[in-house]
Design a protein around this motif. Structure first.
Motif: not given
Length: 530
Positions: A81-90, A92-98, A135-139, A337-342
């Motif tokens: 559970v916690l590993a999947e939470l970490a993956g999901g947050l990672a 989401a953070k990549a999408r936030l950075s994008q 568009g940025v707000a939606a992302a 992961a490098a080509l599609a971090p989101g």
């Protein structure tokens, strides 16, 4: 948009959740030792005590042992559970950075609360700027929604475990079990009809069944198989002791001893990866130490990934080199992961067949045909157990493994959106259309210096080996081959096969995964569907 959510996601450390999960899983070891000590103490008690009180004590201790045994799967589940939470947050953070990078490129500012506005030092507010800001707000919202979804999923599963701690971890299921070769859809339906407590009972009491059933959730199989690691290692140690007891050992026993030592080393390396707490989390979907040894290991959870790769290795693959083969799958996953971090991707090493060890075996398609039903069933199982919208499924075969994939696709069908062949001796087909995947989704690559391109037909290879050629040279290095027919049909890396070809740098028969080889990016892009 929640300003707290934006700040929290920006500051969150996914690795901290991963470490916490690994710590919970690490409690399974002390728990198992305590369980062993309790069994030993109970045995001593039985030897020196009898009567009604002794019977009552034995019954109570037996119940306590069952309770302790039922906790182990829950500890592994917390780690999952916690590993999947970490993956999901990672992700989401990549999408936030994008999204923030998108804002910067458009001349927009994102404030600490997640608000988006035009940078007055660069642009004036215009209709176009307003569209870009929307568009940025939606992302940004998509990134935050992804983090919230991962958080809710983890909270729900942990709540279930907490309730189970108060009401009882496990309860026996009704009679009736699916056969190991049952259709994955039927297995999935059977599992869905059980309560969580019944599922935990099966994982703890019948791990040999749960760990091997295609169609069950990856999490359940991983829990069950991890519970059997000590059993498998004990089998290999016992085999090593038997061989060492033979004095003198003799040539055949010495060969077998080297094999056992190699399998032990491979198993220990896999256990190290399973318990390391590294990202992505490893899931043990199958293992068999007998013979040359077999292993099925996923990096990342295929049940919750957007993209899933199944990698089938070739000649001489076994438990001894499974860690190295898993490393190849990991390198493709790293490029994804490098080509599609989101996006969430997962990769599976599928080494659940008897790979050829010798030239005489590799010259026949027999072992590939034998593997076909199992690979077909495994891919059907990935489809059946996947949670949410279907993932893009790619099956990759290298060397003899490409024949395994091709034969399975042609003779049984594969639940796959794309097939990839690298270093292939032929895939048992004369044209891509025979393989049953969507048009344009059969891919291949062959290095310019891969000697498989010069391979002679099997019967000539056998004669060459008999007359003294080194086995590898006989298999791969016999010069003078021309045309597009290889061992097992038309070269899939020839455009005339009807598939699509991506380039590879020099690197011989095994260099496709080397850093800087364009074939590595080619494989990753197929997995991603780009």
């Amino acid at each position: 948009m929640s300003s707290v959510g934006y700040r929290q996601l920006w500051a969150v450390d996914p690795g901290g959740w991963r470490v916490a999960g690994a710590a919970w899983a690490g409690l399974a070891g002390p728990l198992d030792r305590s369980l062993g000590e309790l069994r030993t103490a109970t045995g001593r008690l039985r030897g020196g005590w009898s009567g009604a009180a002794a019977t009552a004590a034995d019954t109570r201790l037996s119940g306590l042992r069952d309770e302790l045994a039922s906790i182990a799967p829950a500890l592994i589940e917390v780690d999952q559970v916690l590993a999947e939470l970490a993956g999901g947050l990672a992700v989401a953070k990549a999408r936030l950075s994008q999204a923030v990078a998108q804002a910067d490129a458009a001349g927009l500012l994102v404030d600490r609360s997640g608000g988006v506005r035009v940078d007055p030092a660069r642009f004036r507010p215009t209709e176009r700027a307003g569209v870009a800001a929307a568009g940025v707000a939606a992302a940004l919202r998509a990134a935050l929604d992804g983090a919230a979804a991962a958080d809710r999923a983890a909270a729900d599963r942990l709540d279930d475990l907490a309730r189970a701690a108060g009401t009882g971890w496990a309860s026996p299921p009704p009679p009736g079990r699916p056969a190991l070769d049952a259709a994955p859809a039927l297995v999935s339906a059977w599992w869905s009809g059980l309560t969580p407590a019944q599922r935990r009972w099966l994982i703890a009491r019948e791990p040999a069944l749960v760990g091997r059933l295609d169609g069950l959730p990856v999490a359940a199989r991983d829990q069950a198989n991890r519970l059997r690691l000590d059993v498998w290692r004990g089998e290999l140690l016992a085999e090593r002791r038997r061989l060492l007891s033979r004095v003198p050992p003799g040539p055949l026993a010495a060969i077998r001893l080297r094999g056992v030592v190699g399998r032990l080393a491979g198993l220990d390396a896999l256990v190290g990866r399973l318990t390391a707490g590294d990202a992505p989390r490893a899931y043990l979907l199958g293992l068999d130490p007998a013979g040359e040894g077999r292993a099925v290991v996923a990096l990342g959870d295929p049940d919750h990934a957007d993209r899933v790769l199944t990698y089938v290795p070739g000649m001489t693959a076994g438990l001894d080199d499974a860690p190295g083969e898993l490393g190849r799958a990991a390198r493709v996953l790293e490029r994804c992961a490098a080509l599609a971090p989101g996006e969430r991707s997962a990769a599976v090493l599928w080494l659940d067949y008897d790979a050829p060890d010798f030239l005489t075996e590799a010259a026949s398609a027999g072992q590939a045909r034998d593997a076909g039903p199992a690979l077909h069933r495994f891919q059907e199982g990935l489809r059946a157990s996947h949670d949410g919208p279907p993932a893009r499924q790619t099956v990759l075969g290298h060397s003899y493994g490409s024949l395994v994939v091709g034969v399975a696709a042609r003779e049984h069908g594969l639940a796959a959106d794309a097939l990839v062949f690298v270093g292939s001796p032929g895939v048992g087909a004369s044209h891509a259309a025979e393989l049953g995947v969507p048009p344009g989704e059969v891919w291949a690559s062959s290095a310019p210096d891969d000697v498989i391109r010069a391979a002679r037909p099997p019967e000539e290879l056998g004669r060459r080996a008999l007359f003294g050629a080194a086995p590898l040279a006989a298999v791969l290095g016999w010069p003078g081959r021309t045309g597009h027919d290889l061992w097992f049909g038309h070269d899939p890396a020839d455009p005339g096969f009807g598939g699509r070809v991506f380039s590879s740098g020099r690197g011989g028969h095994t260099g496709y995964w080397e850093a800087g080889n364009p074939a590595l990016d080619g494989m990753a892009r197929v997995v991603l569907g780009r």
